[in-house]
Design a protein around this motif. Sequence first.
Motif, PDB file in Angstrom:
ATOM      1  N   PHE A  14      -8.369  -5.582   7.167  1.00  0.00           N
ATOM      2  CA  PHE A  14      -7.497  -4.790   8.029  1.00  0.00           C
ATOM      3  C   PHE A  14      -7.860  -4.954   9.490  1.00  0.00           C
ATOM      4  CE2 PHE A  14     -10.925  -1.874   6.717  1.00  0.00           C
ATOM      5  CZ  PHE A  14     -11.296  -1.258   7.893  1.00  0.00           C
ATOM      6  N   ASN A  15      -6.904  -4.616  10.328  1.00  0.00           N
ATOM      7  CA  ASN A  15      -7.150  -4.396  11.750  1.00  0.00           C
ATOM      8  C   ASN A  15      -6.630  -3.010  12.106  1.00  0.00           C
ATOM      9  OD1 ASN A  15      -4.402  -5.910  11.522  1.00  0.00           O
ATOM     10  ND2 ASN A  15      -4.274  -4.874  13.515  1.00  0.00           N
ATOM     11  N   ASN A  16      -7.400  -2.291  12.900  1.00  0.00           N
ATOM     12  CA  ASN A  16      -6.982  -0.964  13.336  1.00  0.00           C
ATOM     13  C   ASN A  16      -5.842  -1.060  14.342  1.00  0.00           C
ATOM     14  OD1 ASN A  16      -8.745   0.826  11.950  1.00  0.00           O
ATOM     15  ND2 ASN A  16     -10.431   0.237  13.314  1.00  0.00           N
ATOM     16  N   PRO A  17      -5.110   0.028  14.559  1.00  0.00           N
ATOM     17  CA  PRO A  17      -4.141   0.038  15.658  1.00  0.00           C
ATOM     18  C   PRO A  17      -4.822  -0.360  16.974  1.00  0.00           C
ATOM     19  CG  PRO A  17      -3.874   1.987  14.294  1.00  0.00           C
ATOM     20  CD  PRO A  17      -5.112   1.295  13.799  1.00  0.00           C
ATOM     21  N   GLY A  18      -4.086  -1.064  17.829  1.00  0.00           N
ATOM     22  CA  GLY A  18      -4.662  -1.570  19.064  1.00  0.00           C
ATOM     23  C   GLY A  18      -5.263  -0.501  19.943  1.00  0.00           C
ATOM     24  N   SER A  19      -4.769   0.714  19.845  1.00  0.00           N
ATOM     25  CA  SER A  19      -5.280   1.798  20.691  1.00  0.00           C
ATOM     26  C   SER A  19      -6.744   2.106  20.435  1.00  0.00           C
ATOM     27  CB  SER A  19      -4.441   3.063  20.464  1.00  0.00           C
ATOM     28  OG  SER A  19      -4.485   3.456  19.101  1.00  0.00           O
ATOM     29  N   LEU A  20      -7.270   1.722  19.269  1.00  0.00           N
ATOM     30  CA  LEU A  20      -8.677   1.968  18.969  1.00  0.00           C
ATOM     31  C   LEU A  20      -9.595   0.947  19.633  1.00  0.00           C
ATOM     32  CD1 LEU A  20      -7.347   3.839  16.820  1.00  0.00           C
ATOM     33  CD2 LEU A  20      -9.273   3.255  15.326  1.00  0.00           C
TER      34      LEU A  20
END
Length: 388
Positions: free
Chosen positions: A162-168
């Motif tokens: 996975f990749n987290n939302p960019g805001s993280l």
Amino acid sequence: MDHVDQGIFDGYLSARGRWRRKFLQASSFLGVLAAVEPWFTSLAQAQESGAGPMRRSQPDGRVHVVPSTEETVRLGVFDATLPPILSIESGDTISFPATWSHFLNEMQPGVPIGTLAQLRVSNPGRGPHSIIGPIAVAGAEPGDVLEVRYQSIRPYEWGAVFNNPGSLGTGLLPQDYAQGQIKYVDLDLGAMTGKFMPNISIPLKPFQGTLGVAPPDGYFPPLSPGVTSSVPPGPHAGNLDLSELSEGSTLYIPVWKPGALIYTGDSHAVQGDGEISLTALETRLKELRIQIILHKQKNLAWPVAETDTHWIVMGLDKDLNAAMTLAARNAIKFLATRAKISELDAYALCSIAASFRVTQVVDIVRGVHALIPKAIFASDLRRKMTVV
């Protein structure tokens, strides 16, 4: 894998730069190790035609079983303030059955990325890893080295990348991908492949992303006294995310605190070098089994890995270029002290025979590892080139 507050670490690790340089100068990586021990004759004969096995004889000790429970697992930290959950002797084996996935086993097939992202935000400073430990090694003290032999690494039938939302702000390219994503992958443990898509299958190579000891004082900013994040790797090993540490490999770790205090977690089914999205193919293990050997007063400065075919020397730094430079210097020192050649010859040999690879770029402290092939050395020299 994963990320903690970048601003805190930026300032702290910059301030730690002078400490690290003095530490390296004082330790003179691998240059102060004791003379290498000869291999047993049986191993020498086995190595005549190739790299061969890397094991020296070691009496088998007791086998300890450490299940994952609320008493043995902590979220995202190496907590040296806790009493050891187990004390072992050199030569003992530890079996970890049914290890937990990330966020104390909250990550399971079907859990959406939004839930994982919220768990990440709700635990600032901590890694996502379910960390087992601490485990004390009797007689271990600063200046010693732990030899960790990976005997069995058996995953469950699923994994997740996975990749987290960019805001993280996690992963290599958060600015490119505002939307988070998680893909659950079925694992065929008979064929040892993962079905990424109907027409894309990935060969599996299970390994433990995180295994280390209590870090040296002052190397990382503590979350509280004696408690450090599981995210950044360092001289204590920890979250190396080194995919070469699969079943049959060995990791050598410097000891920094009395008892060593072993921690582990972050199980992977397979990982590409770089780990760019943030994660490997994260999973749980049906069993992790390791044997621990204590070597007294070897003064190793950084973790070193070994497989049947290669010695693997690490470089770790917040700056990737600095990590590459450190890996090169450490590899040169390793070759000069083990092969008994000049550093200039070791410099040249690294340039034509060693492979330098980016281990990972997502753990704040980035990694480069040097793969030194055993097969280039004559068998009589190769037998003498032991790590400890």
